[in-house]
Design an enzyme around this catalytic site. Sequence first.
Site, PDB file in Angstrom:
ATOM      1  N   GLY A  16     -30.533 -81.137  36.211  1.00  0.00           N
ATOM      2  CA  GLY A  16     -30.838 -81.353  37.633  1.00  0.00           C
ATOM      3  C   GLY A  16     -29.645 -81.740  38.486  1.00  0.00           C
ATOM      4  O   GLY A  16     -29.733 -82.647  39.313  1.00  0.00           O
ATOM      5  N   GLY A  17     -28.523 -81.007  38.306  1.00  0.00           N
ATOM      6  CA  GLY A  17     -27.313 -81.335  39.079  1.00  0.00           C
ATOM      7  C   GLY A  17     -27.188 -80.601  40.411  1.00  0.00           C
ATOM      8  O   GLY A  17     -26.158 -80.692  41.070  1.00  0.00           O
ATOM      9  N   SER A  18     -28.224 -79.898  40.812  1.00  0.00           N
ATOM     10  CA  SER A  18     -28.079 -79.066  42.018  1.00  0.00           C
ATOM     11  C   SER A  18     -28.304 -79.826  43.321  1.00  0.00           C
ATOM     12  O   SER A  18     -27.808 -79.430  44.373  1.00  0.00           O
ATOM     13  CB  SER A  18     -29.066 -77.890  41.961  1.00  0.00           C
ATOM     14  OG  SER A  18     -30.401 -78.371  41.950  1.00  0.00           O
ATOM     15  N   ARG A  19     -29.064 -80.903  43.257  1.00  0.00           N
ATOM     16  CA  ARG A  19     -29.451 -81.609  44.489  1.00  0.00           C
ATOM     17  C   ARG A  19     -29.518 -83.109  44.206  1.00  0.00           C
ATOM     18  O   ARG A  19     -29.503 -83.540  43.064  1.00  0.00           O
ATOM     19  CB  ARG A  19     -30.860 -81.180  44.933  1.00  0.00           C
ATOM     20  CG  ARG A  19     -30.982 -79.761  45.339  1.00  0.00           C
ATOM     21  CD  ARG A  19     -32.361 -79.479  45.938  1.00  0.00           C
ATOM     22  NE  ARG A  19     -33.379 -79.218  44.935  1.00  0.00           N
ATOM     23  CZ  ARG A  19     -34.439 -79.983  44.712  1.00  0.00           C
ATOM     24  NH1 ARG A  19     -34.632 -81.089  45.414  1.00  0.00           N
ATOM     25  NH2 ARG A  19     -35.334 -79.669  43.786  1.00  0.00           N
ATOM     26  N   ASP A  62     -35.198 -74.130  33.103  1.00  0.00           N
ATOM     27  CA  ASP A  62     -36.340 -74.975  33.458  1.00  0.00           C
ATOM     28  C   ASP A  62     -36.642 -75.908  32.285  1.00  0.00           C
ATOM     29  O   ASP A  62     -36.893 -75.444  31.165  1.00  0.00           O
ATOM     30  CB  ASP A  62     -37.545 -74.052  33.744  1.00  0.00           C
ATOM     31  CG  ASP A  62     -38.755 -74.822  34.253  1.00  0.00           C
ATOM     32  OD1 ASP A  62     -38.802 -76.060  34.082  1.00  0.00           O
ATOM     33  OD2 ASP A  62     -39.658 -74.170  34.808  1.00  0.00           O
ATOM     34  N   SER A 142     -36.474 -95.185  36.980  1.00  0.00           N
ATOM     35  CA  SER A 142     -36.918 -95.521  38.340  1.00  0.00           C
ATOM     36  C   SER A 142     -37.439 -96.946  38.321  1.00  0.00           C
ATOM     37  O   SER A 142     -37.936 -97.426  37.288  1.00  0.00           O
ATOM     38  CB  SER A 142     -38.046 -94.566  38.745  1.00  0.00           C
ATOM     39  OG  SER A 142     -38.831 -95.142  39.773  1.00  0.00           O
ATOM     40  N   TYR A 155     -46.401 -90.815  38.012  1.00  0.00           N
ATOM     41  CA  TYR A 155     -44.934 -90.759  37.924  1.00  0.00           C
ATOM     42  C   TYR A 155     -44.421 -91.959  37.105  1.00  0.00           C
ATOM     43  O   TYR A 155     -43.569 -91.817  36.219  1.00  0.00           O
ATOM     44  CB  TYR A 155     -44.383 -90.760  39.343  1.00  0.00           C
ATOM     45  CG  TYR A 155     -42.880 -90.839  39.501  1.00  0.00           C
ATOM     46  CD1 TYR A 155     -42.065 -89.737  39.233  1.00  0.00           C
ATOM     47  CD2 TYR A 155     -42.275 -92.014  39.960  1.00  0.00           C
ATOM     48  CE1 TYR A 155     -40.687 -89.818  39.410  1.00  0.00           C
ATOM     49  CE2 TYR A 155     -40.902 -92.093  40.151  1.00  0.00           C
ATOM     50  CZ  TYR A 155     -40.114 -90.991  39.874  1.00  0.00           C
ATOM     51  OH  TYR A 155     -38.753 -91.061  40.057  1.00  0.00           O
ATOM     52  N   ALA A 156     -44.977 -93.156  37.389  1.00  0.00           N
ATOM     53  CA  ALA A 156     -44.557 -94.371  36.682  1.00  0.00           C
ATOM     54  C   ALA A 156     -44.833 -94.260  35.186  1.00  0.00           C
ATOM     55  O   ALA A 156     -44.068 -94.777  34.363  1.00  0.00           O
ATOM     56  CB  ALA A 156     -45.285 -95.586  37.257  1.00  0.00           C
ATOM     57  N   LYS A 159     -41.865 -92.565  33.784  1.00  0.00           N
ATOM     58  CA  LYS A 159     -40.610 -93.335  33.838  1.00  0.00           C
ATOM     59  C   LYS A 159     -40.676 -94.559  32.915  1.00  0.00           C
ATOM     60  O   LYS A 159     -39.677 -94.952  32.315  1.00  0.00           O
ATOM     61  CB  LYS A 159     -40.305 -93.743  35.287  1.00  0.00           C
ATOM     62  CG  LYS A 159     -39.972 -92.555  36.191  1.00  0.00           C
ATOM     63  CD  LYS A 159     -38.738 -91.806  35.704  1.00  0.00           C
ATOM     64  CE  LYS A 159     -38.329 -90.694  36.625  1.00  0.00           C
ATOM     65  NZ  LYS A 159     -37.108 -90.002  36.185  1.00  0.00           N
TER      66      LYS A 159
HETATM   67  N1  LIG Z   1     -34.983 -90.197  45.145  1.00  0.00           N
HETATM   68  C1  LIG Z   1     -35.434 -91.381  44.779  1.00  0.00           C
HETATM   69  O1  LIG Z   1     -35.797 -92.225  45.613  1.00  0.00           O
HETATM   70  C2  LIG Z   1     -35.480 -91.753  43.310  1.00  0.00           C
HETATM   71  C3  LIG Z   1     -35.856 -93.063  42.996  1.00  0.00           C
HETATM   72  C4  LIG Z   1     -35.907 -93.434  41.656  1.00  0.00           C
HETATM   73  C5  LIG Z   1     -35.611 -92.537  40.676  1.00  0.00           C
HETATM   74  N2  LIG Z   1     -35.255 -91.269  41.002  1.00  0.00           N
HETATM   75  C6  LIG Z   1     -34.954 -90.365  39.887  1.00  0.00           C
HETATM   76  O2  LIG Z   1     -33.666 -89.811  40.054  1.00  0.00           O
HETATM   77  C7  LIG Z   1     -33.614 -88.499  39.496  1.00  0.00           C
HETATM   78  C8  LIG Z   1     -33.123 -87.514  40.543  1.00  0.00           C
HETATM   79  O3  LIG Z   1     -34.025 -87.578  41.658  1.00  0.00           O
HETATM   80  P1  LIG Z   1     -33.647 -86.935  43.071  1.00  0.00           P
HETATM   81  O4  LIG Z   1     -34.217 -87.822  44.098  1.00  0.00           O
HETATM   82  O5  LIG Z   1     -32.214 -86.592  43.092  1.00  0.00           O
HETATM   83  O6  LIG Z   1     -34.556 -85.623  43.006  1.00  0.00           O
HETATM   84  P2  LIG Z   1     -34.385 -84.233  43.762  1.00  0.00           P
HETATM   85  O7  LIG Z   1     -33.549 -84.385  44.976  1.00  0.00           O
HETATM   86  O8  LIG Z   1     -35.775 -83.696  43.895  1.00  0.00           O
HETATM   87  O9  LIG Z   1     -33.588 -83.347  42.671  1.00  0.00           O
HETATM   88  C9  LIG Z   1     -34.179 -83.092  41.427  1.00  0.00           C
HETATM   89  C10 LIG Z   1     -33.246 -82.228  40.610  1.00  0.00           C
HETATM   90  O10 LIG Z   1     -33.905 -81.905  39.386  1.00  0.00           O
HETATM   91  C11 LIG Z   1     -34.053 -80.465  39.280  1.00  0.00           C
HETATM   92  N3  LIG Z   1     -35.313 -80.162  38.616  1.00  0.00           N
HETATM   93  C12 LIG Z   1     -36.573 -80.515  38.988  1.00  0.00           C
HETATM   94  N4  LIG Z   1     -37.457 -79.991  38.130  1.00  0.00           N
HETATM   95  C13 LIG Z   1     -36.753 -79.307  37.188  1.00  0.00           C
HETATM   96  C14 LIG Z   1     -37.106 -78.546  36.049  1.00  0.00           C
HETATM   97  N5  LIG Z   1     -38.385 -78.330  35.708  1.00  0.00           N
HETATM   98  N6  LIG Z   1     -36.121 -77.977  35.315  1.00  0.00           N
HETATM   99  C15 LIG Z   1     -34.831 -78.150  35.644  1.00  0.00           C
HETATM  100  N7  LIG Z   1     -34.433 -78.865  36.722  1.00  0.00           N
HETATM  101  C16 LIG Z   1     -35.386 -79.424  37.483  1.00  0.00           C
HETATM  102  C17 LIG Z   1     -34.019 -79.997  40.748  1.00  0.00           C
HETATM  103  O11 LIG Z   1     -33.664 -78.622  40.889  1.00  0.00           O
HETATM  104  P3  LIG Z   1     -34.780 -77.446  40.964  1.00  0.00           P
HETATM  105  O12 LIG Z   1     -35.906 -77.957  41.811  1.00  0.00           O
HETATM  106  O13 LIG Z   1     -34.067 -76.270  41.531  1.00  0.00           O
HETATM  107  O14 LIG Z   1     -35.189 -77.209  39.548  1.00  0.00           O
HETATM  108  C18 LIG Z   1     -32.930 -80.901  41.284  1.00  0.00           C
HETATM  109  O15 LIG Z   1     -31.660 -80.449  40.861  1.00  0.00           O
HETATM  110  C19 LIG Z   1     -35.042 -88.206  39.009  1.00  0.00           C
HETATM  111  O16 LIG Z   1     -35.127 -88.498  37.643  1.00  0.00           O
HETATM  112  C20 LIG Z   1     -35.890 -89.176  39.801  1.00  0.00           C
HETATM  113  O17 LIG Z   1     -37.096 -89.478  39.133  1.00  0.00           O
HETATM  114  C21 LIG Z   1     -35.184 -90.853  42.301  1.00  0.00           C
END
Ligand SMILES: NC(=O)c1ccc[n+]([C@@H]2O[C@H](COP(=O)([O-])OP(=O)(O)OC[C@H]3O[C@@H](n4cnc5c(N)ncnc54)[C@H](OP(=O)(O)O)[C@@H]3O)[C@@H](O)[C@H]2O)c1
Length: 247
Positions: A16-19, A62, A142, A155-156, A159
């Site tokens: 998940g390094g794209s975003r 995926d 998380s 979700y919890a 995690k």
């Molecule tokens: N944002 C927050 O507030 C927050 C808080 C606590 C924890 N986190 C955790 O931090 C991590 C990153 O979150 P984020 O906020 O950066 O999320 P995000 O912006 O939605 O990015 C998620 C990344 O995971 C990839 N991804 C999702 N489903 C996938 C799949 N089935 N196969 C391969 N890649 C997949 C997405 O790319 P594609 O959709 O193109 O596959 C994207 O690169 C997660 O584990 C999340 O639970 C986030």
Amino acid sequence: MSNRSTGQPRHVVISGGSRGLGKAIVQGLLDAGYQVSTFSRNSSEFIERFAGREGFYFARADLADGPSVSSFLKSAEALFGRPYALINCAAIAVDGLLATTSEDSIRKLLLVNAEGTLRFTRLVVRRMLSARSGGVILNISSISSLRGFTGMSAYAFTKGGLDAFTRALARELGEQKIRVNSIAPGYYDTDMSHNMSNAHKQQILRRTPLGRLGSPEDVVGAVLFFLSDQASFITGQCLVIDGGSTV
Ligand SMILES: NC(=O)c1ccc[n+]([C@@H]2O[C@H](COP(=O)([O-])OP(=O)(O)OC[C@H]3O[C@@H](n4cnc5c(N)ncnc54)[C@H](OP(=O)(O)O)[C@@H]3O)[C@@H](O)[C@H]2O)c1
């Protein structure tokens, strides 16, 4: 960041390094001199910018589809060798009360966050064990694994499982010098949190001593630390990075 004995840059695999957080981590790792392989289901502007750059590899894969991640890992290893570190960052979120959460949402959540992450970690761990040169696993968890938040129970569930997995795996792999830790971000400004209402956002800000949402770059320093030799006696731990919202 180089391997002490070979002088070669260390290879870090991150899902998940794209975003979002993953994108900031990829950038931080490249800036620090690591070789970085990452995958997600779709590419992004960020990924396109790095395409073909030395020390960086991306493929569409995926987590819910075993053969696609296995083929990604094979290509990544052909380029950069056995992974020194794995960062489990990819995940999906499902918001809503459990009673009204659809069967399909639960199935996808478990398939990606739980089963996909578990199976991909197993794949990388096998490679690390056969290389016999230790390694690092870092799980992006998380604060929902530590505190109760209405609308986040499903979700919890994933995690909380990830944190339990971190501790058990740390015990299992310690003898092989593979360290396993996790980072628990609070609320961050990413695509994952974009459908949050303004009222909810204001409530979070009021409860956060540092008075803002996290920005993806806020996790990078901790990631680099956990991967570094300075953290060589740290395993089985979870570091909360949430601006103090859970204190
Ligand atoms: N944002 C927050 O507030 C927050 C808080 C606590 C924890 N986190 C955790 O931090 C991590 C990153 O979150 P984020 O906020 O950066 O999320 P995000 O912006 O939605 O990015 C998620 C990344 O995971 C990839 N991804 C999702 N489903 C996938 C799949 N089935 N196969 C391969 N890649 C997949 C997405 O790319 P594609 O959709 O193109 O596959 C994207 O690169 C997660 O584990 C999340 O639970 C986030």
